[in-house]
Design a protein around this motif. Sequence first.
Motif, PDB file in Angstrom:
ATOM      1  N   LYS A  12       0.846  -1.200   0.000  1.00 37.04           N
ATOM      2  CA  LYS A  12       0.000   0.000   0.000  1.00 37.04           C
ATOM      3  C   LYS A  12       0.879   1.247   0.000  1.00 37.04           C
ATOM      4  N   LEU A  13       0.712   2.075  -1.013  1.00 35.84           N
ATOM      5  CA  LEU A  13       1.448   3.325  -1.138  1.00 35.84           C
ATOM      6  C   LEU A  13       0.934   4.347  -0.134  1.00 35.84           C
ATOM      7  N   ILE A  14       1.868   4.975   0.583  1.00 38.26           N
ATOM      8  CA  ILE A  14       1.540   6.096   1.465  1.00 38.26           C
ATOM      9  C   ILE A  14       2.454   7.265   1.105  1.00 38.26           C
ATOM     10  N   VAL A  15       2.053   8.465   1.466  1.00 33.73           N
ATOM     11  CA  VAL A  15       2.898   9.647   1.287  1.00 33.73           C
ATOM     12  C   VAL A  15       2.757  10.521   2.526  1.00 33.73           C
ATOM     13  N   GLY A  16       3.898  10.876   3.117  1.00 34.55           N
ATOM     14  CA  GLY A  16       3.948  11.857   4.192  1.00 34.55           C
ATOM     15  C   GLY A  16       4.225  13.221   3.596  1.00 34.55           C
ATOM     16  N   MET A  17       3.499  14.228   4.045  1.00 31.60           N
ATOM     17  CA  MET A  17       3.652  15.578   3.508  1.00 31.60           C
ATOM     18  C   MET A  17       4.020  16.547   4.623  1.00 31.60           C
ATOM     19  N   LEU A  18       4.873  17.515   4.285  1.00 30.86           N
ATOM     20  CA  LEU A  18       5.210  18.609   5.179  1.00 30.86           C
ATOM     21  C   LEU A  18       5.002  19.926   4.442  1.00 30.86           C
ATOM     22  N   SER A  19       4.467  20.917   5.119  1.00 30.55           N
ATOM     23  CA  SER A  19       4.318  22.260   4.548  1.00 30.55           C
ATOM     24  C   SER A  19       3.912  23.222   5.654  1.00 30.55           C
ATOM     25  N   LEU A  20       4.039  24.498   5.356  1.00 33.99           N
ATOM     26  CA  LEU A  20       3.515  25.536   6.246  1.00 33.99           C
ATOM     27  C   LEU A  20       2.049  25.826   5.956  1.00 33.99           C
ATOM     28  N   ASN A  21       1.582  25.428   4.776  1.00 32.24           N
ATOM     29  CA  ASN A  21       0.274  25.828   4.284  1.00 32.24           C
ATOM     30  C   ASN A  21      -0.585  24.589   3.991  1.00 32.24           C
ATOM     31  N   GLU A  22      -1.684  24.420   4.719  1.00 25.84           N
ATOM     32  CA  GLU A  22      -2.574  23.269   4.510  1.00 25.84           C
ATOM     33  C   GLU A  22      -3.150  23.227   3.098  1.00 25.84           C
ATOM     34  N   GLN A  23      -3.291  24.369   2.457  1.00 24.50           N
ATOM     35  CA  GLN A  23      -3.807  24.412   1.090  1.00 24.50           C
ATOM     36  C   GLN A  23      -2.898  23.610   0.148  1.00 24.50           C
ATOM     37  N   LEU A  24      -1.608  23.596   0.429  1.00 20.38           N
ATOM     38  CA  LEU A  24      -0.688  22.823  -0.411  1.00 20.38           C
ATOM     39  C   LEU A  24      -0.896  21.324  -0.236  1.00 20.38           C
ATOM     40  N   PHE A  25      -1.345  20.898   0.941  1.00 19.43           N
ATOM     41  CA  PHE A  25      -1.700  19.486   1.115  1.00 19.43           C
ATOM     42  C   PHE A  25      -2.851  19.118   0.177  1.00 19.43           C
ATOM     43  N   ASP A  26      -3.854  19.997   0.136  1.00 19.45           N
ATOM     44  CA  ASP A  26      -5.018  19.737  -0.725  1.00 19.45           C
ATOM     45  C   ASP A  26      -4.611  19.667  -2.190  1.00 19.45           C
ATOM     46  N   LEU A  27      -3.778  20.598  -2.634  1.00 21.71           N
ATOM     47  CA  LEU A  27      -3.310  20.586  -4.022  1.00 21.71           C
ATOM     48  C   LEU A  27      -2.463  19.349  -4.308  1.00 21.71           C
ATOM     49  N   ALA A  28      -1.576  19.022  -3.386  1.00 21.37           N
ATOM     50  CA  ALA A  28      -0.743  17.834  -3.562  1.00 21.37           C
ATOM     51  C   ALA A  28      -1.606  16.583  -3.674  1.00 21.37           C
ATOM     52  N   GLU A  29      -2.641  16.488  -2.846  1.00 17.30           N
ATOM     53  CA  GLU A  29      -3.531  15.326  -2.906  1.00 17.30           C
ATOM     54  C   GLU A  29      -4.207  15.220  -4.268  1.00 17.30           C
ATOM     55  N   GLN A  30      -4.640  16.338  -4.812  1.00 16.30           N
ATOM     56  CA  GLN A  30      -5.276  16.321  -6.137  1.00 16.30           C
ATOM     57  C   GLN A  30      -4.309  15.798  -7.195  1.00 16.30           C
ATOM     58  N   PHE A  31      -3.091  16.328  -7.199  1.00 18.99           N
ATOM     59  CA  PHE A  31      -2.101  15.904  -8.184  1.00 18.99           C
ATOM     60  C   PHE A  31      -1.693  14.443  -7.983  1.00 18.99           C
ATOM     61  N   MET A  32      -1.510  14.038  -6.730  1.00 24.30           N
ATOM     62  CA  MET A  32      -1.119  12.652  -6.458  1.00 24.30           C
ATOM     63  C   MET A  32      -2.222  11.687  -6.863  1.00 24.30           C
ATOM     64  N   ALA A  33      -3.475  12.056  -6.638  1.00 24.92           N
ATOM     65  CA  ALA A  33      -4.593  11.186  -7.033  1.00 24.92           C
ATOM     66  C   ALA A  33      -4.613  10.998  -8.546  1.00 24.92           C
ATOM     67  N   GLU A  34      -4.243  12.035  -9.299  1.00 25.06           N
ATOM     68  CA  GLU A  34      -4.154  11.891 -10.749  1.00 25.06           C
ATOM     69  C   GLU A  34      -3.059  10.905 -11.144  1.00 25.06           C
ATOM     70  N   ASN A 108       7.058  19.127   1.080  1.00 26.96           N
ATOM     71  CA  ASN A 108       7.909  17.943   1.038  1.00 26.96           C
ATOM     72  C   ASN A 108       6.987  16.736   0.945  1.00 26.96           C
ATOM     73  N   LEU A 109       7.218  15.885  -0.033  1.00 29.74           N
ATOM     74  CA  LEU A 109       6.422  14.672  -0.235  1.00 29.74           C
ATOM     75  C   LEU A 109       7.331  13.465  -0.094  1.00 29.74           C
ATOM     76  N   ASP A 110       7.044  12.616   0.873  1.00 30.94           N
ATOM     77  CA  ASP A 110       7.857  11.433   1.132  1.00 30.94           C
ATOM     78  C   ASP A 110       7.038  10.166   0.956  1.00 30.94           C
ATOM     79  N   PRO A 111       7.158   9.516  -0.215  1.00 36.77           N
ATOM     80  CA  PRO A 111       6.429   8.271  -0.409  1.00 36.77           C
ATOM     81  C   PRO A 111       7.099   7.085   0.288  1.00 36.77           C
ATOM     82  N   GLY A 112       6.285   6.119   0.571  1.00 41.34           N
ATOM     83  CA  GLY A 112       6.735   4.855   1.134  1.00 41.34           C
ATOM     84  C   GLY A 112       5.617   3.853   0.967  1.00 41.34           C
ATOM     85  N   TYR A 113       5.750   2.719   1.629  1.00 41.48           N
ATOM     86  CA  TYR A 113       4.661   1.749   1.559  1.00 41.48           C
ATOM     87  C   TYR A 113       4.538   0.960   2.847  1.00 41.48           C
TER      88      TYR A 113
END
Length: 187
Positions: A12-34, A108-113
């Motif tokens: 199962k693929l997971i990704v840990g995210m770091l940012s100062l801005n929660e909006q970037l989490f939302d954008l990252a999720e959209q792009f990663m889902a694609e 910062n996007l850190d994938p793992g499984y």
Amino acid sequence: MTQKLYPQKPVKLIVGMLSLNEQLFDLAEQFMAELWGRIDVRSEVMPFIYTRYYNKAMGEGLLRKFVAFEKLILPEDISGIKHQSNKLELDLQEVPAAQSLAVKRAVNLDPGYINSSKLVLVTTKDYSHRVYIGNDMYAEATLHYCYEKWNSWPYTYPDYGSGDYDPFLNAARESYIEATKDRPDVW
């Protein structure tokens, strides 16, 4: 006599995210889902308080969030996914929400499984406990699941060993077990 070879089992693929801005989490999720499909497990957003390692490039007051993906991958896919996540970090650096932060690195996007027994993280950096997996990437078994809990190793990052991420890791592990319960190739 030939030794029996065992095929790879899906993970199962997971990704840990770091940012100062929660909006970037939302954008990252959209792009990663694609790129990798539907997200089926999300953590809450939490403060990232365990190290100042990222502060110079990313600023102070970082937030942490995790996501896991419904579609299972093969372990060999993770190095290519790490390359995709590195490119996605650069792409996200150009969006207005990132530009307004005025930092070198906005996300910062850190994938793992995860599988039923371990969490593996991928990195571009070599070290004594990391194994080269090809494609300029290294992997480490960051946590292992034993005695009904996540356990760390001497080299485990303090935040992963803290137990703070266990609710997300448990939910992702349960999702993995549910997705593989009828698959003889996994058990």
